[in-house]
Design an enzyme around this catalytic site. Structure first.
Site: not given
Ligand SMILES: Cc1ncc(C[n+]2csc(CCOP(=O)(O)OP(=O)(O)O)c2C)c(N)n1
Ligand SMILES: [Mg+2]
Lengths: 355, 324
Positions: B60, B129
């Protein structure tokens, strides 16, 4: 400084194919060891297959399948002592079973229940790591810390091929190498990171080549060959305990199942290739090896499977018997000395929920 | 108009914007071959090629850092972070470079990049999540932040973000990716950044929300229907904030409940409350209250409903204000 050779590129194998490629053997493994390895493979396989069923029945949530990854987990853990630490990713969620952790604990984790949380020190198994590669520095730190204390324990960090692209992987590997920490960097190269194939992940010829940049040995093993995995890990553990620092093990296998229950690989993986890989899956290969040696009868195999199934039946029953968690648990455990606001929040939540 | 789900509307925005501007490119983990794990980028790789819809390595910080360089080379990259909590490695690049580079060049160079990600809980997922990380992004100078709550806004705000000369972070309520359907204008559709949306008009109490909390606010307003008249304001762009709309919605009723899914302390709701304290004091008839997530890690999913702001908690807060 020991001289670091270029990483090995050949895949190490022990198990033959029953035809042209002869079976090898691993020095020091007794027949009992070979059968114990089989038992462990079956435990993991059964955990995985039952979990998929439980997911479809709505008894566990989203689940990361590890079918055909069992040999990497069982083989490597068999080379460890109980004092050694395991740092799993979600792909190794059930690896604690190999240390005697109840199946209910792992099933509860996938059920989103607090009984799925464990004390790592009880099993020398760290928490399941979800953010890719972020546990590699933890394992490096644990291994380094043990060394600083003069203890002989080492650590294994499990991560995937995709994880080798993350900064955290690089930083952890480099730390371990610089500190000569007793760490085994165990890469499960199943050739996919969800839909991203290995060639889109790295331009290196092999992942083991990366070891060269850290000044540590890199080896490649057939990840579906439990004996080759065991032997390579044993070698790495010996190096680690001797004070020679980390080893990078690239175990090559194939993800012959979806990434997780929520994934549909038909959009990006050739189903024919998957079927081909299923033919050489790790448990079947090991069972064929044992049969060639005359060590495994149908009866014995059946008994091992029955035992594993029983463990799962017990596990799911126990997990499902847990009462729904109380909202008070929201506020438990985050801090040793919780602020007063937690009590106020809970009181208000109870008041609103109550009426 | 087409009737689309929220995630289909995002996909539609991509098809329109990549067609409109050949400098726009999409990059991230699994956005190409798989079309994104939520299918937000479905069909882009086939239509625009693997150089404009790029499956990146799993990194990322690498995604956002290279997006900075891509901007320097004249591209307008739209970066996908696969999930809220997996965006954290990109924060280093965001804070140290994305939000500062234009400033560092004396305004000479533009960084028209977009970071978008699914965010929020309630989806029965394993750990990490479920986060609502908007405060980290809002707190970073030099970046804008938008959070849609409807399919039409999901399309229009993403298009605005792509066209904006500055870096924009767009958080998308994954809980509603497929559960919310709505009319979405076909073709080019832009919802300007910095404009809030009045979801419903009311006179007694104002619910202020964004993202996944907007449908919740509407449900709470429904539940209060027999008792009071409820105004609901969707902030839509957290930065720059439509302060005039906030102050007007507060002045109308004099009672404000701010709803935020993220942990309470130093969350975005605190900023809204501070603005009301600074500029709406004389319009308020009761204290400003927040209904938020708690100051604890987002819990395992069997208990997540107790963590999330609920209709009951919002109704309770509104009643407390009415009785104040
Ligand atoms: C930091 C971070 N980014 C993205 C994700 C989402 N994600 C989950 S698994 C995965 C692929 C991982 O591939 P690999 O490292 O090869 O491991 P495998 O799943 O194949 O065992 C991704 C991108 C994540 N969990 N963490
Ligand atoms: Mg992989």
């Amino acid at each position: 400084m020991a001289q670091v050779l270029p990483a090995e590129r050949d895949l190490r194998r022990v198990i033959g194919d029953g035809e042209g490629v002869p079976d090898g053997e691993v020095e020091g493994l007794s027949e009992d060891d070979l059968l114990e390895l089989h038992r462990r493979l079956v435990q993991l396989r059964t955990y995985d297959e039952r979990s998929l069923v439980y997911h479809r029945q709505g008894r566990i949530g989203t689940y990361a399948i590890f079918w055909n990854h069992e040999a990497m987990q069982a083989g490597s853990v068999y080379a460890l002592e109980r004092e050694d630490w395991i740092f799993p990713s979600y792909r190794e969620s059930a690896i604690g079973l190999l240390r005697g952790m109840p199946a209910s604990t792992v099933l509860s984790w996938w059920r989103g229940h607090p009984t799925g949380w464990w004390n790592p020190a009880d099993w020398n198994v760290a928490s399941i790591c979800v953010p890719i590669g972020t546990h590699v520095p933890h394992a490096a730190g644990l291994a380094w810390g043990k060394k600083l204390r003069g203890e002989s324990a080492c650590a294994v960090a499990y991560f995937g091929d995709g994880a080798t692209s993350e900064g955290a992987f690089h930083e952890g590997a480099n730390f371990a190498a610089v500190m000569r920490a007793p760490l085994i960097l165990f890469c499960n190269n199943n050739q996919w990171a969800i839909s991203t194939p290995l060639e889109a992940q790295t331009a290196a010829e092999t992942l083991a080549d990366k070891a060269v940049g850290y000044g540590i040995p890199g080896v490649r093993v057939d990840g579906a060959d439990v004996l080759a995995v065991y032997e390579a890990t044993r070698e790495a553990v010996t190096r680690a305990r001797a004070g020679d620092g980390p080893t990078f093990i690239e175990a090559v296998t194939y993800r012959a199942a979806p990434h997780a229950t929520a994934d549909d690989p038909s959009a990006y993986i050739d189903p024919a290739r998957v079927e081909e890989e299923k033919e050489r899956e790790c448990l079947g290969r090991y069972e064929a090896y044992l049969r060639r040696l005359g060590l495994l009868s149908d009866e014995a195999a059946e008994a091992v499977r029955a035992e594993a199934l029983e463990r799962m039946r017990e596990g799911i029953a126990q997990a499902e018997a847990e009462p729904a968690p109380d909202p008070a648990l929201l506020f438990s455990h985050a801090l040793a000395s919780p602020p007063a606001s937690f009590d106020q929040d809970l009181a208000e939540l109870r008041r609103v929920l109550g009426g | 108009m087409a009737e689309l789900t929220l995630v289909e509307a995002i996909n539609d925005a991509f098809h329109v914007e990549l067609e409109r501007d050949p400098d726009v490119m999409v990059m991230g983990e699994d956005v190409g071959r798989a079309g994104g794990v939520f299918r937000a980028t479905a069909g882009l790789r086939d239509r625009f090629g693997p150089d404009r819809c790029v499956d990146t390595p799993l990194a990322e910080a690498g995604i956002l850092g290279s997006a900075v360089g891509l901007c320097m080379a004249g591209w307008r990259p739209v970066c996908e972070m696969q999930y809220d909590a997996f965006s954290y490695p990109c924060l280093d690049q965001l804070i140290t470079h994305v939000g500062r580079y234009r400033w560092r060049t004396g305004g000479a160079m533009e960084f028209p990049l977009v970071v978008r990600m699914p965010y929020g809980g309630g989806v029965r997922a394993p750990e990490l999540h479920d986060d609502s990380p908007e405060a980290y992004y809002v707190h970073t100078p030099g970046v804008k932040v938008a959070i849609p709550s409807t399919p039409a806004d999901a399309k229009g705000l993403l298009a605005a973000a792509i066209r904006d000369p500055d870096p924009v972070v767009v958080l998308e309520p994954k809980l509603h990716y497929r559960t919310l359907r709505g009319e979405v204008p076909e073709g080019e559709h832009v919802v300007p950044l910095g404009e809030a949306r009045t979801v419903r008009e009311g006179t007694d109490v104002t619910l202020v929300a964004y993202g996944a909390m907007v449908p919740l606010a509407e449900a709470a307003a429904d539940a209060l229907d027999d008792e009071v008249s409820t105004e609901v304001l969707d902030i839509r762009t957290l930065k720059p904030l439509d302060e005039a709309a906030l102050l007007a919605a507060a002045a109308k009723t004099g009672r404000v409940v701010i709803i935020q899914e993220a942990p309470r302390t130093a969350g975005y709701g605190a900023e809204l409350a501070a603005i009301l304290a600074e500029k709406a004091m004389l319009d308020l008839r009761a204290p400003v209250v927040r209904v938020t997530g708690y100051d604890v890690p987002y819990p395992y999913w069997q208990i997540e409903d107790a963590y999330m702001p609920s209709v009951e908690r919002v109704v309770d807060a509104a009643r407390r204000l009415l009785e104040f």
